[in-house]
Design an enzyme around this catalytic site. Structure first.
Site, PDB file in Angstrom:
ATOM      1  N   TYR A 186       0.861  -1.189   0.000  1.00 17.03           N
ATOM      2  CA  TYR A 186       0.000   0.000   0.000  1.00 17.03           C
ATOM      3  C   TYR A 186       0.891   1.231   0.000  1.00 17.03           C
ATOM      4  CZ  TYR A 186      -3.981  -2.977   0.838  1.00 17.03           C
ATOM      5  OH  TYR A 186      -4.963  -3.929   0.686  1.00 17.03           O
ATOM      6  N   TYR A 230      -0.925 -10.579  -1.763  1.00 18.00           N
ATOM      7  CA  TYR A 230       0.244  -9.997  -1.079  1.00 18.00           C
ATOM      8  C   TYR A 230       0.315 -10.518   0.352  1.00 18.00           C
ATOM      9  CZ  TYR A 230      -3.085  -6.843   1.158  1.00 18.00           C
ATOM     10  OH  TYR A 230      -4.132  -6.354   1.885  1.00 18.00           O
ATOM     11  N   ARG A 237      -2.595 -12.821   1.714  1.00 13.05           N
ATOM     12  CA  ARG A 237      -4.000 -12.476   1.493  1.00 13.05           C
ATOM     13  C   ARG A 237      -4.292 -12.628   0.010  1.00 13.05           C
ATOM     14  NH1 ARG A 237      -7.594  -8.439   3.439  1.00 13.05           N
ATOM     15  NH2 ARG A 237      -8.726 -10.397   3.511  1.00 13.05           N
ATOM     16  N   HIS A 253      -7.324  -8.485  -3.724  1.00 14.65           N
ATOM     17  CA  HIS A 253      -8.607  -7.835  -3.434  1.00 14.65           C
ATOM     18  C   HIS A 253      -8.504  -6.328  -3.585  1.00 14.65           C
ATOM     19  CE1 HIS A 253      -6.315  -7.884   0.334  1.00 14.65           C
ATOM     20  NE2 HIS A 253      -6.836  -6.672   0.519  1.00 14.65           N
ATOM     21  N   HIS A 271     -10.197  -2.979  -1.640  1.00 15.64           N
ATOM     22  CA  HIS A 271     -10.990  -2.573  -0.468  1.00 15.64           C
ATOM     23  C   HIS A 271     -11.997  -1.513  -0.898  1.00 15.64           C
ATOM     24  CE1 HIS A 271      -8.327  -4.041   2.886  1.00 15.64           C
ATOM     25  NE2 HIS A 271      -7.479  -4.094   1.886  1.00 15.64           N
TER      26      HIS A 271
HETATM   27  C1  BEZ Z   1      -5.566  -5.666   4.142  1.00 11.13           C
HETATM   28  O1  BEZ Z   1      -5.154  -4.584   3.795  1.00 11.13           O
HETATM   29  O2  BEZ Z   1      -6.291  -6.263   3.387  1.00 11.13           O
HETATM   30  C2  BEZ Z   1      -5.171  -6.299   5.418  1.00 11.13           C
HETATM   31  C3  BEZ Z   1      -3.846  -6.353   5.739  1.00 11.13           C
HETATM   32  C4  BEZ Z   1      -3.468  -6.926   6.928  1.00 11.13           C
HETATM   33  C5  BEZ Z   1      -4.440  -7.466   7.775  1.00 11.13           C
HETATM   34  C6  BEZ Z   1      -5.763  -7.407   7.417  1.00 11.13           C
HETATM   35  C7  BEZ Z   1      -6.133  -6.815   6.229  1.00 11.13           C
HETATM   36 FE    FE Z   2      -5.744  -5.283   1.646  1.00 10.33          FE
END
Ligand code: BEZ
Ligand code: FE
Length: 292
Positions: free
Chosen positions: A172, A206, A227, A230, A232
Site C-alpha cells: 500500500y 500480497y 492475502r 482484493h 478494499h
Molecule cells: C488488508 O489490507 O487487506 C489487510 C492487511 C493486513 C491485515 C488485514 C487486512
Molecule cells: Fe488489503
C-alpha cells in the site's frame, strides 16, 4: 470490608488479602462491581473471567506470561500512524472477522462485509468518475465499474465509494516511506443512476507485514501471511448502513487460506482479461437500509 474506590468513594468489596488461586477471580470481579456503566461492567467481567480461565486451563507459567507481556509490548512499539500492529494481531487471530460477522449480519441479498484492515487512511484524494486512482502505482491497468443500489433495487445516486488497494509489489502507498502522495486509493461519487467507473491497477495477492511481532507469531505457528488479491471498498449512501468490504479476485490461490479469514464467496468476482492485455472488473454493491 471497605476500600477507597478510584472515585474516592468508600465501596463494599471482596477482601483482597490472602487470596489464592481459587479465590482471586471472585475478588477481581467484586472489585469491578461498582462500575457505573453497565456495558463496561459486562465487558470487563467477561474479560477477567476468560483471561483467568485461560491461565488456569493452560497452567500458564510465569515465564510464559512474561513472554506474552513482552510480545504485546513489542506489538505496541511496532504501531505508528501508518502501521497498526494491534489491528494486524486482531486480524490474524480471527477476532476482527468474528466481530464483523457478528455485527454485520445483513439480510440476504446485501453485499457482505469483511475486515477493514490496517491500511485505510482518512483523507484520501477525490476523483471524478472515470479517473485513474492508481495515480502512478505499479500494476497492470484495470477498469472497475459497477452500481450501488438499495436492497429493494433502487439506485443510490451520489453514493460515496472509497477504494484502496496494494500495488503490483503487494504494498500500500502508506508502506513506502519516501512516497509523499496517495496512490491506489481514492474517493468517488456514483452518478444519478448509482453507477461508478474508475481506472486502477489489477489486484494481486500480497503478504501481510511480517517484519514485526505478528510475523514472528505466524512463523512460530507455521502459518503463511498471504492475502488473496482484493480491492478494499467503503461505500456510503444516505439512509443506508455504510459497507466496509473487499472484492476478491476469482482464481486466486489464497482464497481458501486468507491469513485474516476475510473471504466470503459472494465477494469473489472475475477480473476479465481482454485481448489487448487490459482488465475489467464489474461489481454491484447492495446496501442495507439504516434502521428507522
Ligand atoms: C488488508 O489490507 O487487506 C489487510 C492487511 C493486513 C491485515 C488485514 C487486512
Ligand atoms: Fe488489503
Amino acid at each position: 470490608m471497605q476500600v477507597i474506590a478510584a472515585a474516592g468513594r468508600i465501596a463494599d468489596s471482596f477482601p483482597v488479602r490472602n487470596l489464592n488461586q481459587d479465590t482471586i477471580t471472585q475478588a477481581v470481579l467484586a472489585g469491578l462491581a461498582q462500575t457505573p456503566e453497565p456495558r463496561l461492567h459486562q465487558l470487563m467481567t467477561s474479560l477477567v473471567q476468560h483471561l483467568h480461565a485461560f491461565a488456569r486451563d493452560t497452567r500458564l507459567t510465569e515465564e510464559e506470561w512474561k513472554f506474552g507481556i513482552d510480545f504485546l509490548t513489542a506489538v505496541g512499539h511496532q504501531c505508528s500512524p501508518t502501521r497498526q500492529e494491534f489491528i494486524l494481531l486482531s486480524d490474524v487471530l480471527g477476532l476482527s472477522m468474528l466481530t464483523v460477522a457478528m455485527n454485520q449480519d445483513k439480510p440476504a441479498g446485501c453485499t457482505e462485509s469483511t475486515v477493514f484492515g490496517p491500511f485505510h487512511v482518512e483523507g484520501a484524494p477525490r476523483f471524478e468518475l472515470g479517473a485513474d486512482v492508481a495515480n502512478g502505482a505499479a500494476g497492470e491497468p484495470c477498469l472497475v465499474r459497477g452500481r450501488v443500489r438499495s436492497l429493494d433495487g433502487q439506485p443510490l445516486a451520489g453514493a460515496q465509494l472509497e477504494v484502496w488497494q496494494a500495488d503490483a509489489q503487494g504494498k500500500y502507498d502508506v508502506q513506502y516511506e519516501d512516497l509523499d502522495h496517495a496512490q491506489a486509493r481514492g474517493i468517488l461519487l456514483a452518478d444519478a443512476q448509482g453507477c461508478f467507473e474508475f481506472r486502477t491497477i489489477v489486484a494481486e495477492p500480497y503478504p501481510i507485514p511480517t517484519d514485526g511481532p505478528v510475523g514472528e507469531l505466524l512463523r512460530a505457528t507455521h502459518r503463511h501471511p498471504w492475502r488473496p488479491a482484493h480491492l478494499h471498498f467503503r461505500v456510503a449512501a444516505a439512509g443506508h448502513e455504510t459497507l466496509v468490504t473487499h472484492v476478491f479476485r476469482e482464481g486466486d490461490p489464497y482464497l481458501d487460506s486468507d491469513a485474516v479469514f476475510g473471504v466470503r464467496q459472494s465477494l469473489v468476482a472475475d477480473w476479465v482479461r481482454h485481448p489487448d492485455g487490459s482488465f475489467t472488473l464489474d461489481y454491484e454493491f447492495v446496501l442495507n437500509r439504516s434502521p428507522a
